[in-house]
Write an enzyme that holds these catalytic residues in place. Structure first.
Site, short mmCIF file in Angstrom:
data_model
loop_
_atom_site.label_atom_id
_atom_site.label_comp_id
_atom_site.label_asym_id
_atom_site.label_seq_id
_atom_site.Cartn_x
_atom_site.Cartn_y
_atom_site.Cartn_z
N ILE A 480 -7.85 85.47 31.44
CA ILE A 480 -8.70 84.22 30.45
C ILE A 480 -7.66 83.72 29.73
O ILE A 480 -7.94 83.18 28.55
CB ILE A 480 -9.61 85.03 29.84
CG1 ILE A 480 -9.14 86.17 28.82
CG2 ILE A 480 -10.64 85.44 30.88
CD1 ILE A 480 -10.15 86.68 27.82
N THR A 482 -4.91 85.30 28.71
CA THR A 482 -4.29 86.36 28.21
C THR A 482 -2.89 87.01 28.79
O THR A 482 -2.02 87.36 28.13
CB THR A 482 -5.03 87.74 28.17
OG1 THR A 482 -5.74 87.52 29.60
CG2 THR A 482 -6.17 87.47 27.35
N PRO A 643 6.57 91.51 25.35
CA PRO A 643 6.46 91.11 23.84
C PRO A 643 6.43 89.48 23.69
O PRO A 643 5.59 89.35 22.63
CB PRO A 643 8.03 91.44 23.52
CG PRO A 643 8.45 92.57 24.47
CD PRO A 643 7.85 92.19 25.80
N LYS A 644 6.80 88.84 24.70
CA LYS A 644 6.36 87.33 24.42
C LYS A 644 4.89 87.28 24.68
O LYS A 644 4.33 86.33 23.61
CB LYS A 644 7.18 86.73 25.58
CG LYS A 644 7.26 85.12 25.27
CD LYS A 644 7.94 84.35 26.29
CE LYS A 644 8.01 82.89 26.08
NZ LYS A 644 8.66 82.26 27.09
N LYS A 712 -1.69 100.12 24.91
CA LYS A 712 -2.86 100.08 24.18
C LYS A 712 -3.33 98.43 24.09
O LYS A 712 -2.47 97.81 24.28
CB LYS A 712 -2.85 100.22 22.62
CG LYS A 712 -2.65 101.94 22.53
CD LYS A 712 -2.33 102.19 20.94
CE LYS A 712 -2.45 103.59 20.56
NZ LYS A 712 -2.11 103.74 19.25
N GLU A 716 -7.58 91.85 20.75
CA GLU A 716 -8.36 91.51 19.71
C GLU A 716 -7.92 92.14 18.26
O GLU A 716 -8.34 91.92 17.17
CB GLU A 716 -9.75 92.50 19.74
CG GLU A 716 -10.54 91.59 21.00
CD GLU A 716 -11.69 92.62 21.45
OE1 GLU A 716 -12.80 92.14 21.27
OE2 GLU A 716 -11.38 93.66 21.95
#
Lengths: 759, 324
Positions: A480, A482, A643-644, A712, A716
């Site tokens: 989406i 992400t 990380p990007k 993890k 959000e």
């Protein structure tokens, strides 16, 4: 396959492959060249018909007459659907059902109007423009009835829901909250409110439906393929196997594309009736009322502390809205059960049924609005105690989950606050509010803690390798925006020991193994773990085939999975690329499955990601305008896959927090029940100029309790606490505490000291 | 959107005649507002006369002013060296408006003629005297945070959303029009715009077919030019209050000023009472305070927009203070 033990998951060794690398998105080029095909751009099935929804002009009442004759005669129109001619659909059912995702979501169910802009008619035409024009020719007569649209006016009618979102308990108590609060030498008792907010995803909700015999295919914008598929089947009363849902790219969802909405249902009903593909997109304006929103909340915080700043009582009570016909209960105070230590505790959630559409999960449901109350209350308490806000939080660091009484899988709140304080220059904060000026601006600094549950949902995946050594992963996970395609490619490549460009990840088709999709920040952990297991299984199969195949260079060799690396099998001085080896050892290719389940560790440990956020704002003393100057988030969220991409996710969340603190609000007109501001000119989200300098950094964290990759959820995390950090900065700048979000200049002005030239 | 016919005008007179010839015709230039309104069914012309390709020139006038063709794009006008050097308040106001993309399309004439952003005007289900005369005003008792505190009527409390027009008002701009018969008119800003009174659907004194041809600016008045826009986010938001001011001050002593306000009225609001108060006697400080108070003489709030009265006074004083 699962490798969970009593103490956690055996961790996949990282550091050799692409996991953890700041790689570009594998689909980046497709997106920037316009070749990533979103739902409304799909062309399957030939020239489609176009649908347009007509929304109700009232908030509550009944349609007494609906005349579609002009619309039906308009040029290009082929069909007009109303409650008078809509085909039979599954019944919606009572307000609460065991699985709301899969329940039928019928459209045009009758003459009753349940919320403003609820679809009352659907026009299908040869072009979008023709359908829209004709929709305007439909004449609807209503019997308008008084509705309840105002949460604050109806608080006395609040009721206790059975459960909250995600199955959380409605209330919790520990010790004697009332007694401890009353006895506390230092008390904070304040009420905060957060408004209705709109997800405002960039891509409008859209669907293209086509039938082949009794089989339906829907290309649509969704976060969870299985939700859409199940609900469509139930609505259309056809077996779920007859429904295929495809959603290769979704342009943002933020929780507004978890549930099935009206547009795919209309497309499917009309396509079946008209025997042609039908395409529907909601307009931007229609998205505000029809695709869910963040419910408004009123939150009462009571904090009791001793003079040293140790909390003795934490009370967090929430009132929010629900639709009358379908319950949705945001878990606004649930994180308060875990964030700080205190022997006496109380959380409560109450709902008020209104004649509005139901709220839906919006980025960090629960934490996003809840932290905007709790973390401001902590700031208020720190001031009352004369304590530094970070010190106050450190003094209330729990040794274990305070209500569940289980250990934390990991908890890096304190390191995040320390690191953030040092990087941001927290020591420069003047604790006396309204004491730092820069020209006609008051400058303030604020901080907040960040917390968000780490969740996992069942997921399955398939990985296969073809004779040419190329790997294909299949799962119905969505991307989406992400970065799912990218991180799943990294996981597959890393697990199989092959280069990134040898892997193709295929997503978001209900023909692929089912996952939980994108939501609740569980996407990467759930789908990623399933794919990791599938690739582990495939790895074993490849090695086994290499060892067993007659004539293989490795025939009979003592091979382990470790012999597969860099796209080769290596043993002793022999090494062969998979591309060379595969035709020999498995000319038809090999396929393996993997499945992930939330393990026992979710019960045995309290699992969250944490962070600390810092914001600096400038407040114009003349106008009251509040502008962010800079912001820093420090997060600890296990292993970071990329990380990007993760940084982008966190920055996005933080920016949402800025919007929630300073500008976002869907205003309900209590006379009519409509959202007054329902376009992006009037519903304000931050623009570039509002976000001059924002940074997110990660602390290294090892946590083996959630999954074998040690990851993890982060989707959000960024919004959690971001708004409170900004709100606390506004207070530090001005000495004015606005507890009714968003903090707009009109709320500051009455108390804001004017710029004085002499100072 | 209602189906419509379309033609492209060859010259201004032809355009005016073409619109005058049909009762439901409208000019279209950048279309940044009109097309949105057409899609929502709020504007529903049967015929569009495209004037966007008519010459867009900016010329010096004999008296030392500037004549800005109605088709000059907002971006081009903001970037024009003569505007930046001599009328910086106009360049600032333009750049404070809309977004880069919209400014690239939006024309000078269209900017003047844009409709209000009142949310009730935009929602066809809601009563609105401007959209549907006689149906009532939803904003009066509704959510009116963005609405007018000056110049409104019992029929309508909508604001004019332009930034550009506020600066033009402060600069004593005049509007040159072309009439369908080939004639032309030259109107001051407050002759061009009409207050809502009982007919909020009539927003200007333009006659059917009359087209805005140009905006003329007199030579820049002496003094410092400032445009200050107060809004809910840093960009791409309409003004809650804006102030355009040209302030003649020397070493902290205020002389005269030309001040116009945006976001507070149905049209760009020339703050003549404030200007008069500045011209009174007393210290600069006292006169600035008096001007700020006078700027909101007769102002009336409707609930959510009450704050604009205080805000506008603060902004007038702030801008004068900055200029002094």
């Amino acid at each position: 396959m699962t490798e969970e033990t009593a103490t956690g998951f055996a961790q996949w060794p990282l550091g050799n492959g692409p996991i953890g690398e700041p790689l570009d998105r594998v689909d980046g080029q497709l997106k920037v060249t316009g070749k990533a095909t979103y739902a409304y751009e799909q062309r399957q099935g030939g020239k489609p018909l176009y649908g347009f929804l007509l929304g109700a002009a009232i908030g509550k009442g009944r349609i007494t007459a609906i005349d579609v004759s002009d619309a039906a005669r308009a040029p290009g129109v082929v069909h007009v659907m109303t409650h008078e001619n809509v085909p039979e659909q599954g019944a919606f059912g009572p307000p609460v059902v065991p699985n709301g995702y899969a329940r039928p979501r019928p459209v045009l169910t009758g003459s009753a109007v349940q919320y403003y802009d609820e679809p009352v008619a659907f026009v299908v035409a040869e072009s979008f423009e023709a359908a829209r024009f004709a929709a305007g020719l439909i004449s609807v007569h209503y019997d308008r009835q008084p509705g309840a649209f105002d949460l604050t006016a109806d608080l006395s009618k609040a009721y206790k829901p059975e459960k909250l979102n995600a199955g959380y308990e409605t209330d919790s108590t520990l010790g004697d909250f009332e007694g401890a609060f009353a006895a506390a030498p230092v008390q904070i008792e304040q009420t905060y409110s957060t408004p209705y907010e709109c997800h405002a995803a960039m891509e409008p909700h859209a669907a293209l439906a086509l039938w082949s015999g009794d089989e339906l295919t829907v290309y649509m914008s969704t976060q969870v393929i299985a939700n859409a598929r199940g609900a469509l089947a139930a609505t259309l009363k056809i077996p779920v196997e007859k429904v295929r849902v495809v959603s290769p790219f979704t342009g943002g969802g933020f929780g507004s594309k978890l549930l099935l909405h009206a547009e795919p249902v209309f497309a499917a009903l009309a396509a079946r009736e008209l025997k042609r593909p039908v395409k529907v997109a909601l307009t931007r304006q229609q998205m505000f009322a029809n695709t869910g929103f963040r419910p408004m909340s009123i939150q009462k915080l009571r904090l009791g502390a001793d003079r040293q700043g140790r909390l003795t009582a934490i009370g967090h009570e929430v009132w929010s809205h629900t639709a009358r016909y379908e319950e949705s209960a945001e878990q606004t105070a649930v994180f308060s059960r875990s964030l700080y230590a205190a022997p006496n505790r109380l959380t409560r959630h109450r709902l008020v049924a209104l004649d509005l559409h139901r709220g839906e999960w919006m980025r960090a449901p629960g934490e996003a609005p809840g932290l905007m109350a709790v973390e401001v209350a902590m700031d208020e308490l720190a001031e009352k105690l004369g304590l530094d806000p970070i010190e106050l939080r450190m003094r209330n660091e729990p040794a274990q989950d305070p209500e569940r009484k289980v250990p934390f899988s990991s908890r890096a709140l304190v390191p995040c606050m320390r690191e953030g304080a040092a990087s941001f220059g927290w020591d420069q904060r003047n604790p006396r509010p309204a004491s730092v000026r820069d020209g006609r601006h008051l400058i303030g600094i604020g901080m907040s803690a960040t917390i968000r549950p780490n969740a996992m949902r069942p997921a399955k995946a398939e990985a296969s390798i073809s004779a040419d050594g190329r790997v294909t992963a299949r799962l119905d996970m969505t991307d989406i925006g992400t970065g799912s395609y990218t991180v799943l490619t990294q996981i597959a490549a890393d697990t199989l020991g092959v280069p990134m460009d040898a892997v193709t990840v295929l997503l978001a088709d209900s023909r692929y193994p089912q996952t939980a999709g994108s939501g609740g920040s569980f996407g990467a952990a759930s789908s990623g773990t399933a794919l990791h297991y599938a690739c582990r299984a495939l790895r074993a199969k490849i090695v086994e085939a290499a060892r067993r195949t007659v004539g293989s260079p490795f025939e009979g060799a003592e091979l382990t999975e470790a012999n597969l690396a860099n796209g080769e099998i290596q043993a002793g001085n022999k090494h062969e690329t998979l591309a060379d080896l595969m035709p020999l050892i498995a000319p038809d290719g090999l396929t393996a499955q993997g499945a992930a389940e939330p393990g026992a560790s979710y019960k045995a440990f309290s699992q969250y990601a944490y962070g600390a956020q810092f914001a600096e704002v400038a407040v114009d003393m003349d106008s009251g305008e509040i502008r962010l100057r800079r912001m820093l988030g420090v997060f600890a969220a296990g292993h970071i896959l990329n990380p990007k991409i993760a940084r982008s996710q966190l920055l996005g969340g933080m920016i949402w927090g800025v919007g929630a603190a300073l500008m976002e609000e869907n205003v309900v007109d209590p006379r009519y029940g409509q959202f007054v501001n329902h376009d992006l000119a009037e519903y304000h989200v931050p623009v570039h100029a509002d976000i001059p300098d924002v940074e997110a950094v990660f602390l290294e964290e090892q946590d083996d309790k959630g999954n074998p990759l040690g990851i993890k959820g982060i989707g959000e995390l960024g919004i959690c606490g971001a708004g409170a950090a900004v709100a606390n900065a506004v207070y530090n700048a001005t000495g004015i505490r606005v507890r009714d979000y968003p903090i707009t200049l009109d709320k500051l002005l009455p108390k804001l000291v004017r710029n004085d030239r002499e100072i | 959107m209602r189906p419509f016919t379309y033609e492209r005008a060859g010259n201004p007179a032809e355009a005016a005649a073409a619109v005058a010839a049909r009762p439901e015709a409208k000019f279209i230039s950048g279309g940044t507002n009109l097309l949105d309104l057409m899609k929502l069914g709020i504007e529903h012309p049967a015929h569009l006369v495209d004037i966007s390709r008519l010459p867009a020139t900016i010329e010096d006038t004999i008296d030392g002013g500037l004549r800005i063709g109605a088709q000059v794009r907002n971006s081009d006008l903001a970037a024009e060296p003569r505007v930046r050097a001599r009328y910086p308040v106009l360049a600032m106001a333009l750049l404070a408006g809309a977004s880069g993309q919209i400014r690239n399309k939006a024309s000078t004439g269209g900017n003047l003629l844009q409709r209000t952003r009142c949310a009730y005007f935009y929602d066809r289900n809601m009563p609105c005297n401007k959209r549907e005369p006689g149906s009532g005003c939803s904003a009066m008792q509704g959510f009116n945070r963005g609405h007018a505190v000056l110049g409104a009527s019992d029929a309508c409390i909508a604001t004019h959303p332009s930034d550009m027009a506020v600066a033009m008002s402060a600069l004593d701009a005049r509007i040159e029009t072309i009439l369908p018969d080939g004639g032309s008119r030259n109107l001051a800003m407050d002759e061009f715009y009409r207050l809502p009174e009982a007919t909020p659907h009539i927003e200007t004194s333009l006659q059917p077919g009359e087209m805005v041809a140009a905006v003329t600016l007199p030579p820049p008045p002496p003094g410092r030019q400032i445009y200050r826009k107060v809004r809910d986010r840093a960009s791409y938001a309409f003004a809650l209050v804006s102030v355009a001011a040209i302030v003649d001050a020397e070493r902290g002593r205020i002389g005269g000023a030309q001040i116009a306000l945006g976001g507070v009225a149905p049209m760009p609001w020339r703050a003549t009472a404030a200007e008069r108060a500045l011209g009174g006697s007393g210290s600069s400080e006292a006169r600035m305070r008096a001007a700020a108070d006078a700027s909101m003489q007769g102002a009336r709030g409707y609930g959510h927009n009450e704050f604009k009265i205080e805000l506008a006074m603060r902004m007038v004083q702030s801008v004068l203070t900055e200029a002094a």
